[in-house]
Design an enzyme around this catalytic site. Structure first.
Site, PDB file in Angstrom:
ATOM      1  N   CYS A  69       0.811  -1.224   0.000  1.00 45.46           N
ATOM      2  CA  CYS A  69       0.000   0.000   0.000  1.00 45.46           C
ATOM      3  C   CYS A  69       0.839   1.266   0.000  1.00 45.46           C
ATOM      4  O   CYS A  69       0.528   2.230  -0.708  1.00 45.46           O
ATOM      5  CB  CYS A  69      -0.958   0.000   1.187  1.00 45.46           C
ATOM      6  SG  CYS A  69      -0.151   0.008   2.820  1.00 45.46           S
ATOM      7  N   HIS A 109      -1.632   0.873   7.195  1.00 49.21           N
ATOM      8  CA  HIS A 109      -2.227   0.986   5.857  1.00 49.21           C
ATOM      9  C   HIS A 109      -2.150   2.441   5.420  1.00 49.21           C
ATOM     10  O   HIS A 109      -2.380   3.355   6.218  1.00 49.21           O
ATOM     11  CB  HIS A 109      -3.680   0.515   5.831  1.00 49.21           C
ATOM     12  CG  HIS A 109      -4.246   0.506   4.447  1.00 49.21           C
ATOM     13  ND1 HIS A 109      -3.790  -0.352   3.473  1.00 49.21           N
ATOM     14  CD2 HIS A 109      -5.203   1.288   3.852  1.00 49.21           C
ATOM     15  CE1 HIS A 109      -4.441  -0.124   2.342  1.00 49.21           C
ATOM     16  NE2 HIS A 109      -5.298   0.868   2.545  1.00 49.21           N
ATOM     17  N   ASP A 124      -7.935   4.285  -3.225  1.00 51.79           N
ATOM     18  CA  ASP A 124      -7.003   3.285  -2.713  1.00 51.79           C
ATOM     19  C   ASP A 124      -6.663   2.297  -3.820  1.00 51.79           C
ATOM     20  O   ASP A 124      -7.557   1.670  -4.390  1.00 51.79           O
ATOM     21  CB  ASP A 124      -7.641   2.552  -1.526  1.00 51.79           C
ATOM     22  CG  ASP A 124      -6.632   1.761  -0.707  1.00 51.79           C
ATOM     23  OD1 ASP A 124      -5.562   1.409  -1.244  1.00 51.79           O
ATOM     24  OD2 ASP A 124      -6.923   1.490   0.471  1.00 51.79           O
TER      25      ASP A 124
END
Length: 257
Positions: A69, A109, A124
């Site tokens: 991420c 995250h 995202d």
């Protein structure tokens, strides 16, 4: 047009002469999810580098690797900045549904908040197979994509002041929590490097134990580990066992890395 902008467009197959408007962000997210794999191979191989704009450009846009991420959303963040968008990075805590608790690795995250016409949205491209594939408005409105339904709830908890909820196609009957995130704290490269350090070192990190690669396809997604290749197509799953020595060949053939 800057080098990163040109290279990112080339990597995901987006025209170099086309202006990226907010209405095109859906397309950018879709192409990114299908072109750049979510993977942890650098961690497994002990070949990670400091998180920086230049290092991410080299890793993802020149060497054609994927990332986690903090790699994928950060390179997208830089691309969106170069195209004139108002964006910021946020940190979040993923909900562990197996243990029914928030992840013990904490706020590891990383996602993006984009502001357009004074409205805020979450985007995202670094949440594995759980990607919304569209901007999700902070208003609580439900967004529907190829991957399912997504919405954001405003809440004040130790984990953050918003929660992303999701109901994945073919997998979820009910809404479930994806992650909580906090918009009250700015995130910079030092924070990203701290996240990477935790993911590399934490004993309960799910990304420092065995290799994982996943990316979206036009009809589902692919998941490769050192023991299996799983393909979701129109809601149907086919899982094949593989020998460890097949991993590199499949990674190259199916994921381009």
């Amino acid at each position: 047009m800057g080098e990163l902008n040109l290279l990112f467009r080339k990597r995901i197959g987006y025209p170099q002469d086309e202006t990226v408007t907010f209405e095109k962000v859906d397309t950018i997210l879709d192409k990114t999810a299908k072109s750049i794999p979510f993977e942890n191979l650098c961690i497994i191989a002990n070949k990670t580098a400091e998180i920086s704009k230049e290092n991410l450009k080299n890793k993802i846009l020149l060497k054609y690797e994927g990332g986690l991420c903090y790699d994928l959303n950060t390179i997208l963040f830089y691309f969106l900045i170069e195209n004139g968008f108002n964006v910021s990075l946020v940190q979040g805590v993923v909900y562990n549904h197996i243990g029914n608790q928030w992840s013990s690795t904490g706020r590891t995250h990383v996602a993006i908040v984009i502001t357009h016409n004074e409205y805020r949205y979450l985007i995202d491209t670094g949440f594995g197979g759980n990607l919304p594939l569209k901007p999700v408005p902070f208003s609580g409105e439900i967004v529907t994509s190829q991957n399912g339904e997504f919405r954001i709830e405003q809440t004040n908890t130790e984990q953050g002041n918003y929660i992303l909820h999701m109901k994945l196609n073919y997998k979820d009957q009910d809404w479930k929590m994806g992650y909580a995130f906090d918009t009250r704290k700015s995130v910079d490269e030092s924070d990203l490097n701290e996240v990477q350090k935790i993911i590399i070192e934490h004993p309960e990190s799910s990304f420092n134990k065995k290799p994982l690669i996943t990316r979206f396809t036009d009809r589902g997604n692919l998941i490769l580990t050192d023991t299996s290749l799983t393909e979701w197509t129109d809601g149907k799953m086919v899982k094949k066992d593989i020998a460890p020595e097949q991993f590199k060949l499949i990674a190259k053939e199916q994921f381009g890395i």
